[in-house]
Design a protein around this motif. Structure first.
Motif, mmCIF file in Angstrom:
data_model
loop_
_atom_site.group_PDB
_atom_site.id
_atom_site.type_symbol
_atom_site.label_atom_id
_atom_site.label_comp_id
_atom_site.label_asym_id
_atom_site.label_seq_id
_atom_site.Cartn_x
_atom_site.Cartn_y
_atom_site.Cartn_z
ATOM 1 N N LEU A 81 0.834 -1.188 0.000
ATOM 2 C CA LEU A 81 0.000 0.000 0.000
ATOM 3 C C LEU A 81 0.879 1.252 0.000
ATOM 4 O O LEU A 81 1.808 1.361 0.793
ATOM 5 C CB LEU A 81 -0.890 0.005 1.245
ATOM 6 N N ASN A 82 0.558 2.205 -0.876
ATOM 7 C CA ASN A 82 1.336 3.438 -0.985
ATOM 8 C C ASN A 82 0.449 4.655 -0.762
ATOM 9 O O ASN A 82 -0.582 4.795 -1.428
ATOM 10 C CB ASN A 82 1.965 3.547 -2.377
ATOM 11 N N SER A 83 0.860 5.525 0.164
ATOM 12 C CA SER A 83 0.156 6.789 0.347
ATOM 13 C C SER A 83 1.130 7.941 0.185
ATOM 14 O O SER A 83 2.316 7.825 0.522
ATOM 15 C CB SER A 83 -0.534 6.849 1.710
ATOM 16 N N HIS A 84 0.616 9.073 -0.308
ATOM 17 C CA HIS A 84 1.470 10.217 -0.624
ATOM 18 C C HIS A 84 0.611 11.470 -0.596
ATOM 19 O O HIS A 84 -0.453 11.504 -1.226
ATOM 20 C CB HIS A 84 2.067 10.027 -2.032
ATOM 21 N N VAL A 85 1.030 12.493 0.144
ATOM 22 C CA VAL A 85 0.265 13.746 0.158
ATOM 23 C C VAL A 85 1.007 14.870 -0.569
ATOM 24 O O VAL A 85 0.656 16.044 -0.425
ATOM 25 C CB VAL A 85 -0.116 14.177 1.592
ATOM 26 N N GLY A 86 1.993 14.498 -1.377
ATOM 27 C CA GLY A 86 2.708 15.483 -2.175
ATOM 28 C C GLY A 86 2.693 15.169 -3.650
ATOM 29 O O GLY A 86 3.346 15.852 -4.461
ATOM 30 N N LEU A 87 1.921 14.154 -4.026
ATOM 31 C CA LEU A 87 1.939 13.675 -5.407
ATOM 32 C C LEU A 87 0.613 12.993 -5.716
ATOM 33 O O LEU A 87 0.109 12.215 -4.917
ATOM 34 C CB LEU A 87 3.091 12.675 -5.588
ATOM 35 N N THR A 88 0.066 13.300 -6.870
ATOM 36 C CA THR A 88 -1.164 12.640 -7.296
ATOM 37 C C THR A 88 -0.822 11.291 -7.909
ATOM 38 O O THR A 88 -0.069 11.217 -8.893
ATOM 39 C CB THR A 88 -1.921 13.501 -8.320
ATOM 40 N N LEU A 89 -1.346 10.234 -7.319
ATOM 41 C CA LEU A 89 -1.128 8.877 -7.825
ATOM 42 C C LEU A 89 -2.377 8.385 -8.557
ATOM 43 O O LEU A 89 -3.428 9.031 -8.553
ATOM 44 C CB LEU A 89 -0.795 7.938 -6.660
ATOM 45 N N TRP A 90 -2.229 7.236 -9.185
ATOM 46 C CA TRP A 90 -3.396 6.581 -9.798
ATOM 47 C C TRP A 90 -4.077 5.823 -8.668
ATOM 48 O O TRP A 90 -3.647 4.738 -8.272
ATOM 49 C CB TRP A 90 -2.930 5.641 -10.901
ATOM 50 N N ASN A 91 -5.120 6.406 -8.135
ATOM 51 C CA ASN A 91 -5.678 5.947 -6.867
ATOM 52 C C ASN A 91 -6.682 4.820 -7.064
ATOM 53 O O ASN A 91 -7.891 4.974 -6.815
ATOM 54 C CB ASN A 91 -6.320 7.124 -6.127
ATOM 55 N N ARG A 92 -6.162 3.709 -7.473
ATOM 56 C CA ARG A 92 -7.008 2.536 -7.616
ATOM 57 C C ARG A 92 -6.391 1.367 -6.869
ATOM 58 O O ARG A 92 -5.223 1.395 -6.481
ATOM 59 C CB ARG A 92 -7.238 2.185 -9.078
#
Length: 337
Positions: free
Chosen positions: A225-236
């Motif tokens: 699981l990857n979370s990031h609040v400085g980068l828009t990821l492909w959130n699927r």
């Protein structure tokens, strides 16, 4: 008898919650009747926009009022514990926004208190009431994916909000958005992981802004699981079983599209709303209110779909991730009754 809701704080998530509730075509026998905020002008404006009858300029007044049966708490993370306890002390049921509290000690304390008072208490992990997640659960239970072996999921947003980035406001990527990743893993595997490994980065405030979390379960089952609040990821998110896979499309935490085992795209449309939302797909916030109403009318003090145990496991996992990354709050050194 009508279940009467009081809204605690007039922030963005409270706005979305009320908007979703008010615009749903059939809410059953429940309504929002009051709003409280520290700033009465802000509360009054909120009430005007959302057509709420009663306005309170402090939380104690709302908590002690006979006008409400249940409080929805949409405050900042550090305020969840005290506000939830205030409303429970005054005999009100509570639906508190995620994360329930800053750590497991606070979470356990509130659960114990709600049980003593025989009042309903639930963490507002709205994801668990998503029609798409219920579809996923049915597919797993029917054996259409076989044995679930692996989950991969991302949640990344470009966030500049102090509530996420400042330690004194309870900031944390894992508490803000990583909780959705952890929730998915627990929702699918339904057991505590045997090992948790987290790596990530902190900002100057000492708050985690990225993390990769590996949860290892029995028999080689794993979630990455990857979370990031400085980068828009492909959130699927994709759930892999021995017979196939299902993908919860972006935004996976409350998707309106799911790629099924057979490759077809399933859609789960959300109702339209009068006002714009602050956050994506927040029309879905209304679904948890149906479960709250059902449980209260059945005399339950917790929801089988989002139980006290579920909240405690999530709190434990977030504590573990924070500890491994070196994120420490002052309340971590305190004890709670």
């Amino acid at each position: 008898m009508t279940l009467r809701w009081g809204i605690v704080t007039a922030g963005k998530i409270s706005q979305d919650f009320v908007n979703a509730f008010n615009t749903f075509p059939d809410k059953g026998d429940q309504e929002i009747v009051a709003i409280a905020a520290r700033n009465k002008d802000r509360a009054a404006e909120f009430a005007k926009v959302h057509n709420i009858a009663k306005v309170f300029d402090n939380y104690q007044a709302l908590a002690s009022s006979s006008d409400i049966d249940i409080a929805y708490i949409g405050a900042l993370n550090p305020d969840h514990y005290a506000l939830t306890k205030l409303f429970l002390e005054n005999g009100k049921h509570v639906l508190c926004e995620k994360p329930f509290c800053l750590n497991i000690k606070q979470t356990q304390s509130l659960i114990n208190f709600a049980r003593e008072k025989n009042l309903f208490l639930m963490e507002a992990v709205w994801t668990r009431f998503s029609p798409a997640y219920i579809y996923l659960e049915k597919e797993i239970e029917a054996g259409n994916l076989g044995e679930i072996r692996f989950i991969e999921a991302n949640f990344g947003i470009l966030c500049e909000s102090d509530r996420t980035l400042k330690k004194e406001l309870g900031g944390s990527a894992v508490l803000d958005i990583g909780i959705y990743l952890l929730n998915l893993s627990q929702y699918v595997f339904k057991e505590e992981p045997q090992k948790v490994t987290a790596v990530g980065n902190l900002n100057d405030s000492g708050v985690d802004v990225t993390e990769t979390m590996i949860l290892e379960y029995g028999s080689g089952k794993r979630a990455v699981l990857n979370s990031h609040v400085g980068l828009t990821l492909w959130n699927r998110a994709t759930i892999y079983g021995t017979k196939g896979r299902i993908t919860l499309e972006d935004p996976f935490h409350f998707p309106d599209k799911v790629t099924a085992v057979d490759g077809t795209l399933k859609t789960f449309p959300l109702h339209t709303s009068r006002l714009p939302y602050n956050f994506g797909n927040c029309a879905g916030l209304v679904y948890q209110t149906f479960e709250v109403a059902r449980c209260i009318r059945a005399g339950l003090i917790e929801s089988p779909r989002m139980s006290h145990k579920d909240s405690l496991v999530l709190a434990k996992l977030m504590d573990t991730v924070r500890s491994q990354l070196g994120v420490h709050y002052d309340v971590d050194d305190q004890e709670f009754p």
